[in-house]
Design a protein around this motif. Structure first.
Motif, mmCIF file in Angstrom:
data_model
loop_
_atom_site.group_PDB
_atom_site.id
_atom_site.type_symbol
_atom_site.label_atom_id
_atom_site.label_comp_id
_atom_site.label_asym_id
_atom_site.label_seq_id
_atom_site.Cartn_x
_atom_site.Cartn_y
_atom_site.Cartn_z
ATOM 1 N N THR A 8 0.840 -1.190 0.000
ATOM 2 C CA THR A 8 0.000 0.000 0.000
ATOM 3 C C THR A 8 0.881 1.247 0.000
ATOM 4 O O THR A 8 1.705 1.450 0.888
ATOM 5 C CB THR A 8 -0.922 0.031 1.233
ATOM 6 O OG1 THR A 8 -1.781 -1.111 1.200
ATOM 7 C CG2 THR A 8 -1.781 1.297 1.221
ATOM 8 N N ILE A 9 0.692 2.067 -1.025
ATOM 9 C CA ILE A 9 1.475 3.292 -1.190
ATOM 10 C C ILE A 9 0.591 4.476 -0.808
ATOM 11 O O ILE A 9 -0.519 4.623 -1.314
ATOM 12 C CB ILE A 9 1.950 3.455 -2.643
ATOM 13 C CG1 ILE A 9 2.687 2.181 -3.093
ATOM 14 C CG2 ILE A 9 2.833 4.673 -2.798
ATOM 15 C CD1 ILE A 9 2.971 2.155 -4.571
ATOM 16 N N PRO B 275 6.303 -4.957 -5.625
ATOM 17 C CA PRO B 275 7.131 -4.282 -4.621
ATOM 18 C C PRO B 275 7.822 -3.032 -5.150
ATOM 19 O O PRO B 275 8.275 -2.204 -4.374
ATOM 20 C CB PRO B 275 8.154 -5.348 -4.232
ATOM 21 C CG PRO B 275 8.263 -6.211 -5.449
ATOM 22 C CD PRO B 275 6.885 -6.251 -6.046
ATOM 23 N N LYS B 276 7.920 -2.893 -6.457
ATOM 24 C CA LYS B 276 8.517 -1.690 -7.032
ATOM 25 C C LYS B 276 7.950 -1.441 -8.426
ATOM 26 O O LYS B 276 7.417 -2.342 -9.074
ATOM 27 C CB LYS B 276 10.041 -1.819 -7.104
ATOM 28 C CG LYS B 276 10.547 -2.956 -7.968
ATOM 29 C CD LYS B 276 12.074 -2.987 -7.963
ATOM 30 C CE LYS B 276 12.604 -4.136 -8.835
ATOM 31 N NZ LYS B 276 14.082 -4.152 -8.855
ATOM 32 N N SER C 75 9.667 -1.117 -2.260
ATOM 33 C CA SER C 75 9.108 -1.587 -0.999
ATOM 34 C C SER C 75 9.748 -0.935 0.222
ATOM 35 O O SER C 75 9.224 -1.025 1.322
ATOM 36 C CB SER C 75 9.247 -3.111 -0.886
ATOM 37 O OG SER C 75 10.608 -3.495 -1.009
ATOM 38 N N ASN C 76 10.891 -0.265 0.034
ATOM 39 C CA ASN C 76 11.554 0.398 1.159
ATOM 40 C C ASN C 76 10.969 1.772 1.456
ATOM 41 O O ASN C 76 11.231 2.352 2.507
ATOM 42 C CB ASN C 76 13.060 0.545 0.881
ATOM 43 C CG ASN C 76 13.754 -0.799 0.784
ATOM 44 O OD1 ASN C 76 13.443 -1.713 1.542
ATOM 45 N ND2 ASN C 76 14.673 -0.922 -0.155
ATOM 46 N N GLN C 77 10.203 2.309 0.498
ATOM 47 C CA GLN C 77 9.602 3.629 0.689
ATOM 48 C C GLN C 77 8.191 3.618 0.102
ATOM 49 O O GLN C 77 7.993 3.817 -1.090
ATOM 50 C CB GLN C 77 10.444 4.714 0.011
ATOM 51 C CG GLN C 77 9.956 6.126 0.314
ATOM 52 C CD GLN C 77 10.815 7.175 -0.373
ATOM 53 O OE1 GLN C 77 11.603 6.851 -1.255
ATOM 54 N NE2 GLN C 77 10.663 8.428 0.015
#
Length: 236
Positions: free
Chosen positions: A131-132, A173-174, A193-195
């Protein structure tokens, strides 16, 4: 809910920047009228001004402001009571529907239920969601309303709310998010996925054709067709 379409049928060719400044905008020497500057008004301020206006209005708008507007309906005490009663009726119907589904499931053979549970468990373990969340900002520092946020190469997307916020759940994931909208230049941002949270994206105005000046047309004032739930509310 009452609503109207705001548009300008025949845009004016005069340069607003050359108008004599007034308290609400500028005075056009060509047509001898005050042109109201709506570009810095919020959606609620535009609705309030249009409703209060008793004469023809000339205005200056962003292209993104020439759209469909919903007029908020003031609720009375009886209206609140009616809404609560309607909610109670809908909740009761939902409970009946849930009980019916529960009874239907209980009648299924145990073997079949076990297979369904196994399939569901496999899907949950193999499909991970991302979720972004973030906010799209104009250069002025205000949230950009109605900007489309789409995963590039797909139809998965959403749009920003009245404050420019957005939330989008994806299974990758990206990737690359594409931000676009009327009156804005298209912007592409990479994510991974890191941000995934609290992203801030600045989107520039599309200067070409961004501002429109002319006589305001709100002749398409109407009430939208009532949904089945609105009909239930009117019944009470």
């Amino acid at each position: 809910m009452p609503s109207f379409n705001l548009k300008i049928n025949q845009p004016c060719g005069e340069d607003f920047n050359k108008f004599t400044p007034t308290e609400k905008g500028g005075f056009c020497q060509s047509c001898q009228k005050e042109v109201i500057d709506f570009t810095n008004m919020s959606e609620s301020e535009i609705i309030e001004y249009i409703q209060a206006s008793t004469k023809k209005t000339c205005g200056r708008f962003k292209s993104s402001q020439l759209k469909h507007y919903h007029i908020p309906v003031q609720s009375s005490r009886f209206g609140k009571f009616r809404s609560c009663l309607t909610f109670a009726v809908i909740s009761f119907l939902s409970i009946l529907n849930t009980e019916a589904k529960t009874n239907e499931i209980s009648k299924k053979p145990k073997v079949e239920l076990q297979e369904e549970k196994k399939i569901s468990t496999n899907l949950e373990t193999t499909t991970e969601k991302y979720t972004i969340t973030g906010r799209v900002m104009e250069s002025s520092g205000e949230g950009a309303i109605g900007v489309n946020v789409v995963l590039k190469g797909t139809i998965q997307g959403t749009a920003t709310d009245f404050d420019g916020n957005f939330s989008l759940t994806l299974d990758k994931p990206k990737g690359i998010l594409v931000f676009s909208g009327i009156g804005y230049q298209t912007q592409e941002i990479e994510y991974d996925s890191n941000q995934l949270t609290n992203l801030t994206v600045y989107i520039d105005a599309d200067i070409k054709g961004l501002l429109t000046v002319g006589e305001v047309n709100t002749s398409l004032l109407y009430s939208s067709k009532k949904s089945i739930w609105q009909r239930i509310k009117d019944f009470f």
